[in-house]
Design an enzyme around this catalytic site. Sequence first.
Site, PDB file in Angstrom:
ATOM      1  N   VAL A   1       0.839  -1.187   0.000  1.00  0.00           N
ATOM      2  CA  VAL A   1       0.000   0.000   0.000  1.00  0.00           C
ATOM      3  C   VAL A   1       0.886   1.254   0.000  1.00  0.00           C
ATOM      4  CG1 VAL A   1      -0.283   0.245   2.516  1.00  0.00           C
ATOM      5  CG2 VAL A   1      -2.157   0.911   0.996  1.00  0.00           C
ATOM      6  N   TRP A   2       2.208   1.046  -0.174  1.00  0.00           N
ATOM      7  CA  TRP A   2       3.195   2.125  -0.304  1.00  0.00           C
ATOM      8  C   TRP A   2       3.306   2.976   0.964  1.00  0.00           C
ATOM      9  CZ3 TRP A   2      -0.579   1.463  -4.250  1.00  0.00           C
ATOM     10  CH2 TRP A   2      -0.119   0.807  -5.390  1.00  0.00           C
ATOM     11  N   HIS A   3       3.037   2.376   2.110  1.00  0.00           N
ATOM     12  CA  HIS A   3       3.131   3.105   3.380  1.00  0.00           C
ATOM     13  C   HIS A   3       4.383   2.654   4.137  1.00  0.00           C
ATOM     14  CE1 HIS A   3      -1.525   3.904   3.404  1.00  0.00           C
ATOM     15  NE2 HIS A   3      -0.902   4.457   2.380  1.00  0.00           N
ATOM     16  N   TYR A   4       5.523   2.831   3.500  1.00  0.00           N
ATOM     17  CA  TYR A   4       6.788   2.408   4.101  1.00  0.00           C
ATOM     18  C   TYR A   4       7.118   3.251   5.330  1.00  0.00           C
ATOM     19  CZ  TYR A   4       7.149   1.089  -0.834  1.00  0.00           C
ATOM     20  OH  TYR A   4       6.884   0.617  -2.098  1.00  0.00           O
ATOM     21  N   HIS A   5       7.759   2.626   6.287  1.00  0.00           N
ATOM     22  CA  HIS A   5       8.201   3.358   7.478  1.00  0.00           C
ATOM     23  C   HIS A   5       9.283   2.545   8.174  1.00  0.00           C
ATOM     24  CE1 HIS A   5       4.891   0.670   8.602  1.00  0.00           C
ATOM     25  NE2 HIS A   5       5.485   0.540   9.780  1.00  0.00           N
TER      26      HIS A   5
END
Length: 557
Positions: A495-499
């Site tokens: 979901v491209w929510h890298y952290h």
Amino acid sequence: MGSKYSWSFIALVFGVAFANFHCLNHAEKAPKYSFIQEATSAPEVSFYDYIIIGGGSAGCPLAATLSTRNANVLVLERGGSPYANTTKIRMENFIATLTDMSPDSFSQSFISEDGVPNNRARVLGGGTTINVGFYSRAEPLFLKQIGLDEALAKDSYEWIERKLVNKPASFEWQTAVRNGLLEAGVLPDNGFTYAHINGTKTSGTIFDRNGNRHTAADLLEYANPRRIKVYLHAVVHKITFKTTDGTRPKAEGVIFYDANGGKHMAYLKNESNNDSEIILSAGAIGSPQLLMLSGIGPADQLRSLDIKVVLDQPMVGREMGDKPLNSLIVPYSNHIQLSPSTIVGIANSGESYILTFNGFDLSALSVSGGDQLQSSKAPQEAAASAMTNLGIISGSIKGPISKGYLELQTTNISDNPRIRFNYFQAAEDLRHCVQGVQTIIDVVNSKSLSSFRFRNMTTQDLLKMMLSVPLNLRPKHPNATTSLEQYCIDTVMTVWHYHGGCQIGKVVDRDFNVFGVDRLRVIDASTFTFSPGTNPQATIMMLGRNMGQRILQSRRM
């Protein structure tokens, strides 16, 4: 899979014409700024009070804020400008821009060690330039965890919303899914709100009513143009440090290269104190990568690549996370207006997030790039309508708990590092995914969506259809249509929510200063221990504004 739901049907479903958007008003122009220039125009040596590496979701509001006081600010962005071709950032071109792999595209692709295709932003405005546009604030727990004052956070969110965020139009598909969520018990109905609240709500969007995207780069309108310089296609290769035996390393400057290969050096002005500083805002992948290339990271890994160790910091690149995404595609026969994500169901006691969009050509998201989409005949219902289209309903999860790592593969900053997110390593993440997919199934079977569905297509058919699309490189198992646990594992996407990679308390302190060195901070999603809210872009931008204010308040003028 038989020919009934074969690739040619997916092709017909995915091959959408966007005629209804051709008449949109393109007269509205995004702002251009005289202080944004190509890095080829940069002097060989320059001096600044603040050097910000990365003009993305955090870097732009941070730079705009810092420039409003008596300080000179430099922003080094490795990509180009979204204002050069505003057609690329229009709503209907979301998927095309995200998956564009041309040399000067806004997106850099990579495939994680999990076998999941991914994309990194490389453009001024960062992820806000290539994402689906959904805008929602973080839960209060997140603000407390990273030590942000709620009142200042609220002020920072509002600063962003005045410039970028819109109440979305009413879209037929979004309304249907919203009603389906309520039927499925995702209650209460919270109406329109930016707040992160359990139940179903409509939230903000960074697309305006004409389909124009407003990115973090637009926040540079707040900047003092006499105090800021933004260089494009400025690729930072290294942060340099002043080291003396027995003293802490002190960041002193950066080495960057322009599009023609020209070398430039930018230094901090005030060598005698810590008022000047370098701030890494290169994102959850770029920031830990550049720290390691500059000599801050796991010593053994750095030495294996002949990188001089400035500080042995084993937690750089650790605790990488990304929310998994699992979806169902819902074909429908009647043409419906394209819509981005504007509604969300925060379900299962806040552990599952359900979002949707429709009308986009998703074939570019497949690993094959759509090359297999010609094989056999489409179903009769689909072939009967040239306007056959689809909606995609997706579920993500809170957190996640599962964590992975980032490691260097080469010493070239332009090469992707090796990344593993370990999707569903934690059993609780998998359980939340199953709950979310079951909620999606309940929504698909709701009365609100019945008028959109092909009558002879069952839920099992939809599960099989999704499993037939090569959205990742993971093996597919025969029981994935009967076991939602296996379905989650087999069909996971990003979901491209890298952290993570530079987490608070492990790599940086609660003021985002890097432990063990002076005049160096990291301000972006790499410092997060989990992804805030249903979409982190609002909070990443808020963090840039918030920390800019805090830095100015502490600066000795």
